[in-house]
Design an enzyme around this catalytic site. Structure first.
Site, PDB file in Angstrom:
ATOM      1  N   SER A 586      76.045 -58.952  44.244  1.00 29.09           N
ATOM      2  CA  SER A 586      75.231 -59.619  41.973  1.00 29.09           C
ATOM      3  C   SER A 586      75.639 -60.793  42.013  1.00 29.09           C
ATOM      4  O   SER A 586      75.136 -61.463  42.572  1.00 29.09           O
ATOM      5  CB  SER A 586      76.398 -57.856  41.488  1.00 29.09           C
ATOM      6  N   ASP A 661      69.046 -49.742  43.144  1.00 30.66           N
ATOM      7  CA  ASP A 661      69.631 -49.532  42.208  1.00 30.66           C
ATOM      8  C   ASP A 661      68.601 -49.991  40.812  1.00 30.66           C
ATOM      9  O   ASP A 661      68.051 -50.408  40.268  1.00 30.66           O
ATOM     10  CB  ASP A 661      70.161 -51.582  42.934  1.00 30.66           C
ATOM     11  N   HIS A 693      73.569 -50.058  43.093  1.00 27.50           N
ATOM     12  CA  HIS A 693      74.476 -51.031  42.742  1.00 27.50           C
ATOM     13  C   HIS A 693      75.464 -51.584  43.928  1.00 27.50           C
ATOM     14  O   HIS A 693      75.850 -52.742  44.468  1.00 27.50           O
ATOM     15  CB  HIS A 693      74.291 -51.453  42.066  1.00 27.50           C
TER      16      HIS A 693
END
Length: 729
Positions: A586, A661, A693
């Site tokens: 991320s 995601d 995600h």
């Protein structure tokens, strides 16, 4: 004597040789999972409840325990005794603990939200009452326990439990247009709440937020699924600089059935609503779009008049939290970092400062509430060092502060409602989770649960201690940890693998027990890698100045700090300066990508999982908090986007993303992919179909991902060099 000594050495060597290395299969099949206390809830009086699962009867139960003795008092409800409910997954009491809401068949929506089937269980009659035939969201008892409010199909409903009548409070709910009482995507993700409706203390009013998403741009994702044709998920997602949902505050009166909109002036966001202890006064929190001007409004439910009782302005941004606590006289406790560190403040009901309860160059990290009888506030802080968490008590006058937990590490408290007791959850880097019972003076009364069996199991594996230290570089002094191979030899040179997240206010260097990734790092260490983590500028719990140093230049200074950290570590004789890699997920994936591109002389390889590659693709609330809008700050968005300098890639690069995601869209990876193709740069890529995600759903998903990453590291990050090999250089 010599024979005995030789025999002892031989036995010791054999024992060491027989130790096992941690395998990836063991990490992801739960072999090292810790025992926990599930769904602990404090009850009225000196009692608490747990949600337990009986493997023999395959049933779930809510069991009541005594804080004083820790003994089980009774099973409040057991699904084996319910004809219509074979099991349940969640529970919630009403105020007087005569009823329970039992949830089953939970269906996740986004990170925090879900749909489910809910029943009301009456403890006296031992009967079940279905709330709604369809799946619903966030059912909540009224304080008088006579009603349940809930959301369904973007509207709010109220069920009268006495006569089973259902009142539809709103009628204009429409997917991707109007949401009543439930947060939109960006509020749920960035302000971290789902239920946007609240009962007044007298059960006479229901305050709620309405989200008009009509003008918010839509985002769509193809869902591969298992059918002949894929489907498409379409939802409203406001990217940086685009229109947000128009959010308005409403109060619905139960008796008159009157629904009125409340005028609270100019604002962009309403990130919190909460009724005060005056049943007629609602507190609404507002923020401007830059999120540096926060106001607390007191709203009179009868007259609809609103007044500002607190206004905080910051040159960067003001964080949203849940530490607003109203006392019986409607004065309130609030936490703020307005003096440079997050501390506790007591304000009158008119918003006048009564007392700052804590102060110093350290942060309050959690606020647990107050005991008004003893005029004591309870909190968690980093007074014992920024990588630790400790529980404290302090008087309303700011005096008589007392440390309630002694061990240095991560302590987290769950207090009884009356604050007479708390259950402490403790761990450190060498100690798996221990649950202990304490009284309000901090005296430990009893150990409830430990994980000694896990320690015994781990003693049969090759493991290394996580070494904490402060790393000094030309840009600062940063918290760090290091894991070396268990057979570490200081005369050898080892490849260095760096892990980090680096996001604003985050912390990766903390003194607590292993996560799954920590076992992966141990796995890598036994393969001959030194693993290091460094928290650079922008990370949390070291004061506002340190955290907000990256404002308007997100990822710029964080990248510089990781490159400098790697170069500083490379000066150590046992680290091979030519064999340094980095990874992240991320925000951390954005960072690892930037480090590889902007530090080609430092990093040989990088792995980026679900990375942001341009902040122009991310949502308004998070991104604009740190960068303002792209219209105002284009350089802040573009100067640090790897899409714009993909031609700088020289190292080995693995790019990973889940196609489902909803948070950091796969668009980020695809746009970087195109940039790398146009620059004719070779790289490796893995797309996990329909994974969100976290890339975890589906059989063996995590095992597959970590196997791929481990293989990539072994193929592209060099081997340990012996003293003889070093002399040949």
């Amino acid at each position: 004597m010599k024979k005995i000594l030789i025999l002892f050495v031989a036995i010791t060597s054999l024992a060491t040789a027989q130790k096992k290395d941690i395998t990836l299969d063991e990490i992801w099949n739960g072999s090292f999972r810790t025992e926990r206390m599930n769904s602990l809830n404090s009850m009225n009086g000196d009692f608490y409840t747990l949600l337990n699962f009986n493997r023999t009867t395959r049933s779930t139960s809510v069991d009541k325990y005594s804080y004083q003795t820790l003994e089980k008092i009774e099973s409040i409800v057991d699904s084996k005794d319910l004809a219509d409910l074979k099991y349940f997954e969640s529970y919630e009491f009403n105020n007087d603990e005569t009823k329970l809401l039992l949830g089953v068949d939970a269906e996740p929506i986004y990170r925090h939200s879900s749909l489910g089937v809910f029943y009301v269980y009456d403890l006296v009659s031992k009967t079940l009452q279905l709330v709604d035939e369809e799946k619903i969201q966030e059912p909540t008892f009224s304080p008088d326990s006579k009603k349940v409010a809930y959301a369904k199909n973007n509207n709010i409903y109220i069920k009268n439990l006495e006569n089973n009548e259902v009142t539809q409070v709103t009628t204009n709910g429409l997917k991707n247009s109007i949401i009543n009482g439930i947060c939109d995507w960006v509020y749920e993700e960035e302000f971290a709440f789902v239920r946007a409706f609240e009962w007044s203390k007298d059960s006479e009013n229901l305050a709620f937020l309405r989200f008009d998403e009509t003008e918010v741009p839509s985002f769509s994702m193809d869902i591969t699924g298992k059918n002949l044709y894929p489907t498409q998920q379409v939802f409203k997602y406001p990217k940086a600089g685009e229109k947000n949902a128009v959010v308005t505050l409403h109060i619905y009166n139960i008796s008159s059935k009157n629904n009125k909109e409340i005028n609270i002036g100019e604002y962009e966001y309403i990130p919190r609503i909460k009724w005060t202890n005056n049943a007629n006064i609602l507190c609404a929190t507002t923020l401007n779009r830059h999120q540096n001007d926060l106001k607390l409004h007191f709203v009179n439910a009868t007259t609809s008049e609103a007044k500002v009782v607190l206004n905080e302005i910051d040159k960067a941004y003001v964080d949203i939290h849940d530490n607003l606590t109203f006392l019986s006289d409607n004065s309130f406790i609030w936490t703020s970092e307005k003096d440079g560190f997050n501390h506790i403040y007591h304000y009158s009901k008119e918003g006048e400062l009564i007392k700052q309860l804590t102060s110093g160059n350290w942060e309050v990290t959690n606020f647990y509430g107050v005991n008004e009888k003893t005029k004591t506030a309870y909190y968690q802080s980093v007074e014992d060092g920024s990588i630790n968490r400790t529980i404290y008590a302090v008087g309303f006058n700011g005096k008589n502060k007392k440390r309630l937990t002694n061990a240095s590490g991560t302590n987290s408290a769950s207090f009884s409602k009356n604050k007479n007791y708390f259950i402490n959850t403790f761990s450190d880097a060498n100690t798996p989770t221990i649950y202990t019972l304490h009284n309000s003076k901090g005296e430990q009364l009893k150990e409830i649960l430990n994980n000694n069996t896990l320690l015994e199991k781990l003693s049969t594996y090759n493991l290394s201690k996580k070494e904490f230290f402060t790393l000094k570089t030309e840009t600062g002094e940063f918290n760090a940890w290091m894991i070396k191979p268990s057979n570490f030899d200081a005369t050898k040179e080892y490849p260095l693998f760096m892990t980090q997240y680096s996001g604003p206010g985050s912390q990766s260097v903390s003194n607590k027990w292993n996560s799954s990734n920590d076992y992966w790092f141990q796995h890598l260490a036994e393969k001959g890698y030194i693993v290091v983590c460094v928290d650079g500028r922008g990370t949390g719990f070291k004061g506002a100045e340190f955290k907000k140093a990256t404002y308007l230049n997100l990822v710029k200074y964080e990248t510089i700090d990781q490159i400098n950290a790697a170069n500083e570590l490379a000066k150590r004789p046992y680290i091979n300066k030519n064999e340094i890699g980095i990874w992240g997920w991320s925000f951390g994936g954005h960072m690892s990508t930037n480090c590889l591109l902007k530090g080609p002389d430092t990093f040989k390889m990088a792995i980026a999982v679900a990375p942001v590659t341009s902040w122009r693709f991310y949502d308004t609330v998070y991104t604009e908090r740190f960068l303002r809008t792209p219209q105002e700050n284009p350089a802040g968005y573009d100067d640090n986007s790897p899409i714009n300098y993909a031609d700088k890639l020289t190292g080995k690069f693995l790019l990973v993303h889940g196609s489902g995601d909803d948070n950091v869209h796969v668009q980020n990876t695809m746009r970087l992919t195109n940039a790398l193709i146009e620059a004719n740069k070779p790289f490796d890529q893995a797309i996990y179909p329909d994974r969100t995600h976290g890339i975890y759903r589906g059989k063996n998903t995590r095992l597959h991902l970590y196997t791929k990453m481990t293989n990539f590291i072994e193929e592209n990050l060099g081997e340990t060099k012996t003293p003889v090999e070093l002399l040949k250089q």
